[in-house]
Each structure stands twice: as structure tokens, then as C-alpha cells.
Scaffold this active site. Structure first.
Site, PDB file in Angstrom:
ATOM      1  N   LYS A   8      25.025   0.175   1.323  1.00  0.00           N
ATOM      2  CA  LYS A   8      24.155   1.007   0.878  1.00  0.00           C
ATOM      3  C   LYS A   8      24.087   1.940   2.005  1.00  0.00           C
ATOM      4  O   LYS A   8      23.344   1.588   3.099  1.00  0.00           O
ATOM      5  CB  LYS A   8      22.814   0.531   0.602  1.00  0.00           C
ATOM      6  CG  LYS A   8      21.766   1.464  -0.315  1.00  0.00           C
ATOM      7  CD  LYS A   8      21.558   2.619   0.178  1.00  0.00           C
ATOM      8  CE  LYS A   8      20.344   2.441   1.111  1.00  0.00           C
ATOM      9  NZ  LYS A   8      20.174   3.946   1.639  1.00  0.00           N
ATOM     10  N   THR A  36      13.041  -0.535  13.314  1.00  0.00           N
ATOM     11  CA  THR A  36      12.330  -1.890  13.535  1.00  0.00           C
ATOM     12  C   THR A  36      11.376  -2.185  12.334  1.00  0.00           C
ATOM     13  O   THR A  36      11.320  -3.088  11.647  1.00  0.00           O
ATOM     14  CB  THR A  36      11.606  -1.703  14.773  1.00  0.00           C
ATOM     15  OG1 THR A  36      12.512  -1.903  16.028  1.00  0.00           O
ATOM     16  CG2 THR A  36      10.709  -2.954  15.125  1.00  0.00           C
ATOM     17  N   GLU A  96      20.011  -4.930  13.617  1.00  0.00           N
ATOM     18  CA  GLU A  96      20.150  -4.276  14.764  1.00  0.00           C
ATOM     19  C   GLU A  96      19.165  -3.224  14.697  1.00  0.00           C
ATOM     20  O   GLU A  96      19.416  -2.160  13.824  1.00  0.00           O
ATOM     21  CB  GLU A  96      21.561  -3.879  14.876  1.00  0.00           C
ATOM     22  CG  GLU A  96      21.946  -3.495  16.246  1.00  0.00           C
ATOM     23  CD  GLU A  96      21.911  -1.954  16.456  1.00  0.00           C
ATOM     24  OE1 GLU A  96      20.851  -1.428  17.034  1.00  0.00           O
ATOM     25  OE2 GLU A  96      22.843  -1.249  16.097  1.00  0.00           O
ATOM     26  N   CYS A 137      20.729   4.384  19.369  1.00  0.00           N
ATOM     27  CA  CYS A 137      19.977   2.979  19.382  1.00  0.00           C
ATOM     28  C   CYS A 137      19.969   2.855  20.601  1.00  0.00           C
ATOM     29  O   CYS A 137      19.018   2.171  21.267  1.00  0.00           O
ATOM     30  CB  CYS A 137      20.408   1.964  18.555  1.00  0.00           C
ATOM     31  SG  CYS A 137      21.916   1.586  18.510  1.00  0.00           S
ATOM     32  N   GLU A 182      10.192   4.708  20.464  1.00  0.00           N
ATOM     33  CA  GLU A 182      11.472   5.065  20.449  1.00  0.00           C
ATOM     34  C   GLU A 182      11.151   6.539  19.826  1.00  0.00           C
ATOM     35  O   GLU A 182      10.634   6.801  18.696  1.00  0.00           O
ATOM     36  CB  GLU A 182      12.373   4.260  19.301  1.00  0.00           C
ATOM     37  CG  GLU A 182      13.527   4.688  19.226  1.00  0.00           C
ATOM     38  CD  GLU A 182      14.554   4.137  18.322  1.00  0.00           C
ATOM     39  OE1 GLU A 182      14.188   3.499  17.247  1.00  0.00           O
ATOM     40  OE2 GLU A 182      15.528   3.477  18.856  1.00  0.00           O
TER      41      GLU A 182
HETATM   42  P1  NAI Z   1      15.459   3.604   8.375  1.00  0.00           P
HETATM   43  O1  NAI Z   1      15.427   2.232   8.853  1.00  0.00           O
HETATM   44  O2  NAI Z   1      14.186   4.080   7.337  1.00  0.00           O
HETATM   45  O3  NAI Z   1      16.797   3.817   7.622  1.00  0.00           O
HETATM   46  C1  NAI Z   1      17.938   3.154   7.963  1.00  0.00           C
HETATM   47  C2  NAI Z   1      18.356   2.777   6.571  1.00  0.00           C
HETATM   48  O4  NAI Z   1      17.447   1.510   6.016  1.00  0.00           O
HETATM   49  C3  NAI Z   1      18.751   3.811   5.514  1.00  0.00           C
HETATM   50  O5  NAI Z   1      19.955   3.462   4.765  1.00  0.00           O
HETATM   51  C4  NAI Z   1      17.554   3.515   4.533  1.00  0.00           C
HETATM   52  O6  NAI Z   1      18.043   4.217   3.376  1.00  0.00           O
HETATM   53  C5  NAI Z   1      17.331   1.867   4.567  1.00  0.00           C
HETATM   54  N1  NAI Z   1      16.165   1.612   4.302  1.00  0.00           N
HETATM   55  C6  NAI Z   1      14.896   2.312   4.212  1.00  0.00           C
HETATM   56  N2  NAI Z   1      13.777   1.604   3.958  1.00  0.00           N
HETATM   57  C7  NAI Z   1      14.269   0.408   3.288  1.00  0.00           C
HETATM   58  C8  NAI Z   1      13.856  -0.711   2.584  1.00  0.00           C
HETATM   59  N3  NAI Z   1      12.390  -0.921   2.508  1.00  0.00           N
HETATM   60  N4  NAI Z   1      14.595  -1.879   2.479  1.00  0.00           N
HETATM   61  C9  NAI Z   1      15.804  -1.615   2.413  1.00  0.00           C
HETATM   62  N5  NAI Z   1      16.469  -0.463   3.217  1.00  0.00           N
HETATM   63  C10 NAI Z   1      15.620   0.475   3.413  1.00  0.00           C
HETATM   64  O7  NAI Z   1      15.252   4.657   9.419  1.00  0.00           O
HETATM   65  P2  NAI Z   1      14.953   6.393   9.312  1.00  0.00           P
HETATM   66  O8  NAI Z   1      13.714   6.651   8.325  1.00  0.00           O
HETATM   67  O9  NAI Z   1      16.147   7.179   8.926  1.00  0.00           O
HETATM   68  O10 NAI Z   1      14.758   6.761  10.629  1.00  0.00           O
HETATM   69  C11 NAI Z   1      13.317   6.406  11.471  1.00  0.00           C
HETATM   70  C12 NAI Z   1      13.509   6.004  12.781  1.00  0.00           C
HETATM   71  O11 NAI Z   1      14.130   4.644  12.932  1.00  0.00           O
HETATM   72  C13 NAI Z   1      14.127   6.825  13.687  1.00  0.00           C
HETATM   73  O12 NAI Z   1      13.569   8.001  14.336  1.00  0.00           O
HETATM   74  C14 NAI Z   1      14.744   5.828  14.644  1.00  0.00           C
HETATM   75  O13 NAI Z   1      13.660   5.529  15.739  1.00  0.00           O
HETATM   76  C15 NAI Z   1      15.014   4.561  13.996  1.00  0.00           C
HETATM   77  N6  NAI Z   1      16.446   4.430  13.663  1.00  0.00           N
HETATM   78  C16 NAI Z   1      17.116   3.422  14.451  1.00  0.00           C
HETATM   79  C17 NAI Z   1      18.317   3.496  14.172  1.00  0.00           C
HETATM   80  C18 NAI Z   1      19.306   2.645  15.130  1.00  0.00           C
HETATM   81  O14 NAI Z   1      20.342   2.888  15.259  1.00  0.00           O
HETATM   82  N7  NAI Z   1      18.884   1.564  15.469  1.00  0.00           N
HETATM   83  C19 NAI Z   1      19.238   4.148  13.255  1.00  0.00           C
HETATM   84  C20 NAI Z   1      18.334   4.838  12.488  1.00  0.00           C
HETATM   85  C21 NAI Z   1      16.898   5.187  12.675  1.00  0.00           C
END
Ligand code: NAI
Ligand code: MG
Length: 496
Positions: free
Chosen positions: A190, A245, A265, A299, A399
Site C-alpha cells: 500500500k 511515529t 521505521e 527520516c 520532527e
Molecule cells: P503517515 O505516517 O500518515 O503516512 C505514511 C504511510 O502510512 C502512508 O502510506 C499512509 O497512507 C499510511 N497510513 C496513514 N495512516 C495509516 C493507518 N491508520 N494505518 C495504516 N497506514 C496508515 O505520514 P504523513 O501523514 O504522510 O506525514 C506526517 C509526518 O510523518 C511527516 O511530517 C513526518 O514527520 C513523518 N513521516 C516520516 C517518514 C519517515 O521516513 N520516517 C515518512 C513520512 C512521514
């Protein structure tokens, strides 16, 4: 501006026209609901195309297809799995330019970086894991009871789910697809709703490579629907997630339903520490890219820069000069170094932190403004540096995931270890010093899954990567990750 943009390949244009589909059991299908969503070009704010908005019904179909394909894939001769995965990597290589253009269009990052770095890293990961099926072994054990042969087998866990973020959509996918398929598992991916395109193209290439239907499935859609359905699914045996997180914690909770394996991660607030015995010019250049690479949406971004007081002014001046000279713009312009942020939401989140930094008394050295003119339609932010930052300020603790650097001053080694480790995260850290003993002392003392000494942000498919604390658990990359994609079975045989 438009004169110097790279022309979009005809193959990319035709792909965009057919991107609205899910890959389930080798068939390209619309979402069961018929719903779609637009994916935007963050450099313009304009839609690129529409994708299928898969949700629970589609995840159920995809998991069933993955389950149906599992035994035959797991039973395939390891050398045959290797051949298929190498062929997949070959096709990625053959379509490098197309994949890089899709990444640039969907995510915004500079084409040069997508083409020369990200796609190569993704191909390197696929090749690394393509080589592993013939190297998954068990052991024998010298048990202290007479007449036994005891050995272990490494067996695939079953159906895996992968949920990826938008910042490096291709490598976040390949570092999950590679080990999952190499171990004999099947997979449902996904991708992030902001960047679904490369996953769909990868799935086409996987089919073309001859990877059997159902082994690799893709369900595009939103996190709260498709993502949540995948992590809660009772017939999914393992979930690998990269993202925030907050969502990582939600996934750990929902995975508890059937006790599926989880690797997470998550975010970071990584310290980069410059001692006055370092090559200060090289350290300043490294600190620049540690924070601004991928417009800070990384990240492992070195977002807390600790500089020893004796060289603080020197480093800050060098950084500010370099940051002001960075060229921000459309990723399709080959001279551009930094692209836009991923979305309006992300731009607002990051600008919110810029406002907090100023309000809490940090000194804005450069940047902080959204770009206008030709770039007003996109989500462009100037590279931003705050000086005189204190540990308790929001910009130093949370972050930001954008091009915003906090520069902090320190006096002693003990002090900087304590302050660098005073975070709920523990993903990465960097140390610049020419003192051999100090380098190794710091590597041992820092709370981080990876420590870079006199360098920053290096990766290799052979080197494990992952975090401590609220940066998550489990590791990706490296051969040891196969432990996370297999079950260890012990077999006792009475031979006398
Ligand atoms: P997010 O964690 O919401 O999205 C990442 C993935 O998780 C996407 O594929 C999303 O569709 C999926 N997702 C979202 N809610 C979910 C749920 N309840 N159950 C299962 N999957 C779910 O991150 P977002 O909203 O795009 O970004 C927000 C913040 O997250 C950023 O500002 C950053 O601080 C952090 N982030 C960190 C990343 C990393 O590489 N460690 C990558 C992306 C975001
Ligand atoms: Mg997009």
C-alpha cells in the site's frame, strides 16, 4: 522557467493514462467501490492523474490473492526465485529514466537525484535480495541428549503487508519487496496516497518479469482505509511500515489482533555533532546536505546541528552562505538542487514550525519564506536555518520533515552526548571529529540505529538500518533482515 524543463517521456504519458488500477492476483482492477483520487504534482499543485482508491474490500481481495499464491511461490526452487527477482531488477534498470520521471512528477524531487541516486539504490536493493534465496540456511545443534539430530529450517512467514511513505517511494518499496519475495513470502503493498505512481509501475514490471500472479499485489488508497485494513487483517502474517511515529504506534496496536510480526521505521530528530577538531569546511558541507537533501523530508535528516562553541560562528556563517546559494525549483529543471515539499498540508506543517521557532526566540538566519513568482503554485519553501536554538524549543524537539535546521552550541563531549540523546527518537546520528578515540566513544554513546563518522546519510543494501526508541523497531536492509521475513522452525529427529 518552462524552457529548461526536461520533456516528459511518451512512455510516462501513456502510463499516467493507465495508472488508475489495483494489481490483485495478476489482474488490473478498479477499486471495488469505483472510487478514485487525484495524485498531484507538488511543483505545480496540479493533478497528474487519478488512481484507484482501494479500501478494505480491495485489501481483502489482495490478501486472498497473496494467500492463494503463497505455497507455489514458497515451493519454487530458490534459484528460480533468484532468476525472477534479477529479471525484475533488470526491467527496473531498463526503465530507469521512466521511473525517475515518475518519482520527480509525483514527489517533486530533482530528476538528477531521482535518476542518479534513488533509482540506483532501489535497483541495488533488488539485486542484493535477488541473490539471497539460495543463501537462506538453518543450523544443526549439538544437543546433550543421546541419539538426536536437531536442526532448524528458515521458512517464509506467509503473507506480508508493506506500507510506504512518500519521501522515497521507490526505495521504501524495494527494501520491503526484496526480502519479502526472496524469502518466499507473498506481498500486498500500500503506497502513500501522495506518491502512488512508482508502485503501480513497479507492479507492471514485476508481472512482465514473470513473477507469478498474486505474489506481488498493489492496493493504492488512503492510510485510514486501505492501510488500516491491511495492518488489521487476520490473514496477514507480517507488516513492514515506514512513516510517522503516530501511525507506527497505531499499527503496532492493530497488529496485536493476530500478533502479526511488525517492523516499524519511524521518525527522527537526528543530531549531527561537529567538534572543533574536525575538518570544519567538510563538516559544514555535510551538515548542509544532512538537513536539506530531499528538502528535509528525510527520516535521517540531521535536523539538530550541535556545533562546538569554538567553531560555532565559523560553521554557521559557512552554512548560511551555502543555504542561500541553493537553487530551489521544479525537479524537472536539471539545475535545481531542492524541489518542493510534498503537499500543501506538509508546507503548512513546516511553516507552523518556522513560526514556532521565531516565537520561542530562535534567531532566523536565513529562509523561512514560501517561494512565489513562477513557483507560487507549488509547495516551495526556502532552505531555513535557525541559530541560538535551545533544546526545549519545539523546533529542536519535534520532527519537522522539512528544510529547517536548528543550530545549537555546546562546550564539552559529555554535555553533547547527554543533549543529543535527550530525545524520544533514536534513528541516526553524525559525528565530525579527527580524534580517533573520540569518534569511537561517540559511536558507542549515541542513542541511534546508525552513526555516521565524518560522513552522513550513506546507505548500502548490505548494511542494516532502523531505529531505537520511538524511531521504531526491527531493521531493514542487510542479510540479517531475512530473520524478520522468515520463521525459525526447530526439528528434532530421534535417529537411534
Ligand atoms: P503517515 O505516517 O500518515 O503516512 C505514511 C504511510 O502510512 C502512508 O502510506 C499512509 O497512507 C499510511 N497510513 C496513514 N495512516 C495509516 C493507518 N491508520 N494505518 C495504516 N497506514 C496508515 O505520514 P504523513 O501523514 O504522510 O506525514 C506526517 C509526518 O510523518 C511527516 O511530517 C513526518 O514527520 C513523518 N513521516 C516520516 C517518514 C519517515 O521516513 N520516517 C515518512 C513520512 C512521514
Ligand atoms: Mg503526488
Amino acid at each position: 522557467m518552462t524552457d529548461s524543463l526536461i520533456p516528459i517521456l511518451p512512455s510516462v504519458q501513456t502510463f499516467l493514462a493507465r495508472a488508475q488500477k489495483l494489481l490483485i492476483g495478476g489482474e488490473w482492477l478498479p477499486a471495488a467501490s469505483g472510487e478514485t483520487f487525484a495524485t498531484l504534482n507538488p511543483a505545480t499543485g496540479q493533478p497528474l492523474t487519478r488512481c484507484a482508491a482501494g479500501d478494505k474490500a480491495d485489501v481483502d481481495r489482495a490478501v486472498a490473492a497473496a494467500r492463494a499464491a503463497f505455497s507455489a511461490w514458497a515451493a519454487l526452487m530458490p534459484a528460480q526465485r533468484e532468476r525472477l527477482l534479477h529479471r525484475f531488477a533488470d526491467l527496473m534498470e531498463a526503465h530507469k529514466e521512466e521511473l525517475a520521471q515518475l518519482e520527480t512528477l509525483d514527489n517533486g524531487k530533482p530528476f538528477n537525484v531521482a535518476f542518479n541516486v534513488e533509482i540506483n539504490v532501489a535497483i541495488g536493493q533488488m539485486r542484493f535480495y535477488a541473490g539471497l534465496p539460495t543463501k537462506i540456511t538453518g543450523e544443526t545443534y549439538p544437543v546433550s541428549s543421546p541419539g538426536f539430530l536437531v536442526y532448524t529450517r528458515r521458512e517464509p512467514v506467509g503473507v506480508c503487508g508493506a506500507i510506504t511513505p512518500w519521501n522515497y517511494s521507490l526505495v521504501m518499496a524495494t527494501q520491503k519487496i526484496g526480502p519479502a519475495l526472496a524469502a518466499g513470502n507473498t506481498l500486498v503493498l500500500k503506497p502513500a496516497e501522495q506518491t502512488p505512481l512508482t508502485a503501480i509501475r513497479l507492479a507492471e514490471l514485476a508481472l512482465e518479469a514473470g513473477i507469478p500472479p498474486g505474489v506481488f499485489n498493489v492496493v493504492t488508497g488512503f492510510g485510514e482505509t486501505a492501510g488500516a485494513a491491511l495492518t488489521a487483517h487476520y490473514d496477514v502474517d507480517k507488516v513492514a511500515f515506514t512513516g510517522s511515529t503516530e501511525v507506527g504506534k497505531a499499527i503496532a496496536r492493530s497488529a496485536a489482533g493476530n500478533l502479526k510480526h511488525v517492523s516499524l521505521e519511524l521518525g527522527g530528530k537526528s543530531p549531527l555533532i561537529i567538534f572543533d577538531d574536525a575538518d570544519v569546511a567538510a563538516a559544514s558541507e555535510a551538515a548542509l546536505w544532512a538537513i536539506f537533501a530531499n528538502s528535509g523530508q528525510n527520516c535521517v535528516a540531521g535536523s539538530r546541528l550541535f556545533v562546538q562553541a569554538t567553531v560555532y560562528d565559523q560553521v554557521l556563517a559557512a552554512l548560511a552562505e551555502k543555504a542561500r546559494a541553493l537553487k530551489v525549483g521544479s525537479g524537472l529543471d536539471r539545475s535545481v538542487q531542492l524541489g518542493p515539499l510534498i503537499s500543501q498540508v506538509q508546507l503548512e506543517r513546516v511553516m507552523g514550525y518556522v513560526g514556532q521557532g521565531a516565537a520561542q526566540g530562535a534567531a532566523l538566519v536565513t529562509g523561512g519564506e514560501r517561494l512565489g513568482g513562477d513557483l507560487a503554485g507549488g509547495y516551495f519553501l526556502q532552505p531555513t536555518i535557525f541559530a541560538d536554538v535551545r533544546d526545549e524549543m519545539k523546533i529542536a524537539a519535534e520532527e519537522i520533515f522539512g528544510p529547517v535546521l536548528s543550530v545549537l552550541s555546546f562546550e564539552s563531549e559529555d554535555e553533547v552526548i547527554r543533549r543529543a540523546n535527550a530525545t524520544r527518537f533514536g534513528l541516526a546520528a553524525g559525528v565530525w571529529t579527527n580524534h580517533l578515540g573520540r569518534a569511537h566513544r561517540m559511536a558507542a554513546a549515541l542513542k541511534a540505529g546508525v552513526v555516521w563518522i565524518n560522513t552522513y546519510d550513506w546507505f548500502d543494501p548490505s548494511v542494516p538500518f532502523g531505529g531505537m526508541g520511538e524511531s521504531g523497531y526491527g531493521r531493514e536492509l542487510g542479510a540479517d533482515v531475512m530473520d524478520m521475513y522468515t520463521e525459525l522452525k526447530s526439528v528434532w529427529v530421534k535417529i537411534e
